[in-house]
Write a protein that holds these residues in place. Structure first.
Motif, PDB file in Angstrom:
ATOM      1  N   VAL A 174      52.777   9.905  81.614  1.00 59.73           N
ATOM      2  CA  VAL A 174      51.731  10.389  82.508  1.00 59.73           C
ATOM      3  C   VAL A 174      50.403  10.469  81.770  1.00 59.73           C
ATOM      4  O   VAL A 174      50.336  10.975  80.646  1.00 59.73           O
ATOM      5  N   SER A 175      49.364   9.978  82.411  1.00 54.78           N
ATOM      6  CA  SER A 175      48.015  10.103  81.877  1.00 54.78           C
ATOM      7  C   SER A 175      47.088  10.630  82.962  1.00 54.78           C
ATOM      8  O   SER A 175      47.368  10.477  84.153  1.00 54.78           O
ATOM      9  N   GLY A 176      46.015  11.273  82.537  1.00 50.51           N
ATOM     10  CA  GLY A 176      45.072  11.802  83.502  1.00 50.51           C
ATOM     11  C   GLY A 176      45.471  13.129  84.098  1.00 50.51           C
ATOM     12  O   GLY A 176      44.821  13.610  85.035  1.00 50.51           O
ATOM     13  N   GLY A 177      46.528  13.736  83.572  1.00 49.76           N
ATOM     14  CA  GLY A 177      46.975  15.031  84.064  1.00 49.76           C
ATOM     15  C   GLY A 177      48.175  15.493  83.269  1.00 49.76           C
ATOM     16  O   GLY A 177      48.956  14.670  82.790  1.00 49.76           O
ATOM     17  N   SER A 178      48.327  16.798  83.136  1.00 51.71           N
ATOM     18  CA  SER A 178      49.425  17.349  82.348  1.00 51.71           C
ATOM     19  C   SER A 178      50.646  17.626  83.216  1.00 51.71           C
ATOM     20  O   SER A 178      50.529  18.091  84.351  1.00 51.71           O
ATOM     21  N   ILE A 179      51.833  17.355  82.670  1.00 47.72           N
ATOM     22  CA  ILE A 179      53.062  17.617  83.418  1.00 47.72           C
ATOM     23  C   ILE A 179      53.379  19.110  83.503  1.00 47.72           C
ATOM     24  O   ILE A 179      54.327  19.505  84.177  1.00 47.72           O
ATOM     25  N   THR A 180      52.559  19.926  82.828  1.00 46.32           N
ATOM     26  CA  THR A 180      52.750  21.379  82.921  1.00 46.32           C
ATOM     27  C   THR A 180      51.752  22.037  83.859  1.00 46.32           C
ATOM     28  O   THR A 180      51.730  23.270  83.986  1.00 46.32           O
ATOM     29  N   THR A 181      50.939  21.237  84.521  1.00 49.60           N
ATOM     30  CA  THR A 181      49.959  21.792  85.455  1.00 49.60           C
ATOM     31  C   THR A 181      50.672  22.500  86.606  1.00 49.60           C
ATOM     32  O   THR A 181      51.601  21.941  87.206  1.00 49.60           O
ATOM     33  N   ASN A 182      50.225  23.703  86.900  1.00 49.09           N
ATOM     34  CA  ASN A 182      50.870  24.505  87.946  1.00 49.09           C
ATOM     35  C   ASN A 182      51.001  23.782  89.270  1.00 49.09           C
ATOM     36  O   ASN A 182      50.104  23.057  89.694  1.00 49.09           O
ATOM     37  N   HIS A 183      52.179  23.984  89.891  1.00 52.28           N
ATOM     38  CA  HIS A 183      52.445  23.602  91.275  1.00 52.28           C
ATOM     39  C   HIS A 183      52.716  22.111  91.473  1.00 52.28           C
ATOM     40  O   HIS A 183      52.796  21.666  92.622  1.00 52.28           O
ATOM     41  N   TYR A 184      52.871  21.366  90.380  1.00 50.18           N
ATOM     42  CA  TYR A 184      53.251  19.962  90.533  1.00 50.18           C
ATOM     43  C   TYR A 184      54.708  19.758  90.125  1.00 50.18           C
ATOM     44  O   TYR A 184      55.215  20.391  89.194  1.00 50.18           O
TER      45      TYR A 184
END
Length: 123
Positions: A24-34
Motif C-alpha cells: 500500500v502506498s499513499g496511505g497507512s494500513i493503520t489509519t482509523n476506520h479502514y
C-alpha cells in the motif's frame, strides 16, 4: 491517493499454500476506520470476498474459507498478506486487495482496489 499492488506467484501446485502480498502506498494500513480486504474472482464467476484485516489488526474471514485462510500485516512495510492453504484448481482466480470503510467488500465500486493478480493452481 491510496494505491494498492498485489504481488506473488502466478502458479501454485495443488495442496500447497498460496501467499500473496498487497503493498500500500499513499496511505497507512493503520489509519482509523479502514479495512483491508482480499477478494477473488474465479474464471466465469462473480467476486468472492475472502477476508479482511482492520486498522487495529483485527481479522475477519468468510465462513466458507475461514479454515484455510490467514491474513496478516507488516506495518513497518505497509503491507498485508493473504495465505490460503491446501489449494485446489478451484482456487484458480484473479486475486485483488482493496481498502474500504466496510469489513466486507462486494463490488468494485466500493473503496480502492489493486489491479489484481492471476493465480493458477495446477500441477
Amino acid at each position: 491517493q491510496v494505491q494498492l499492488q498485489e504481488s506473488g506467484p502466478g502458479l501454485v501446485k495443488p495442496s500447497q499454500t498460496l501467499s500473496l502480498t498487497c503493498t500500500v502506498s499513499g496511505g497507512s494500513i493503520t489509519t482509523n476506520h479502514y479495512y483491508w480486504s482480499w477478494i477473488r474472482q474465479p474464471p466465469g464467476k462473480g467476486l468472492e470476498w475472502m477476508g479482511a484485516i482492520g486498522y487495529s489488526g483485527g481479522t475477519y474471514y468468510s465462513p466458507s474459507l475461514k479454515s484455510r485462510t490467514s491474513i496478516s500485516r507488516d506495518t513497518s512495510k505497509n503491507q498485508f498478506t493473504l495465505q490460503l492453504s491446501s489449494v485446489t484448481p478451484e482456487d484458480t482466480a484473479v486475486y485483488y486487495c482493496a481498502r474500504a470503510t466496510s469489513i466486507v467488500v462486494a463490488t468494485t465500486t466500493t473503496g480502492s482496489w489493486g489491479q489484481g493478480t492471476q493465480v493458477t493452481v495446477s500441477s
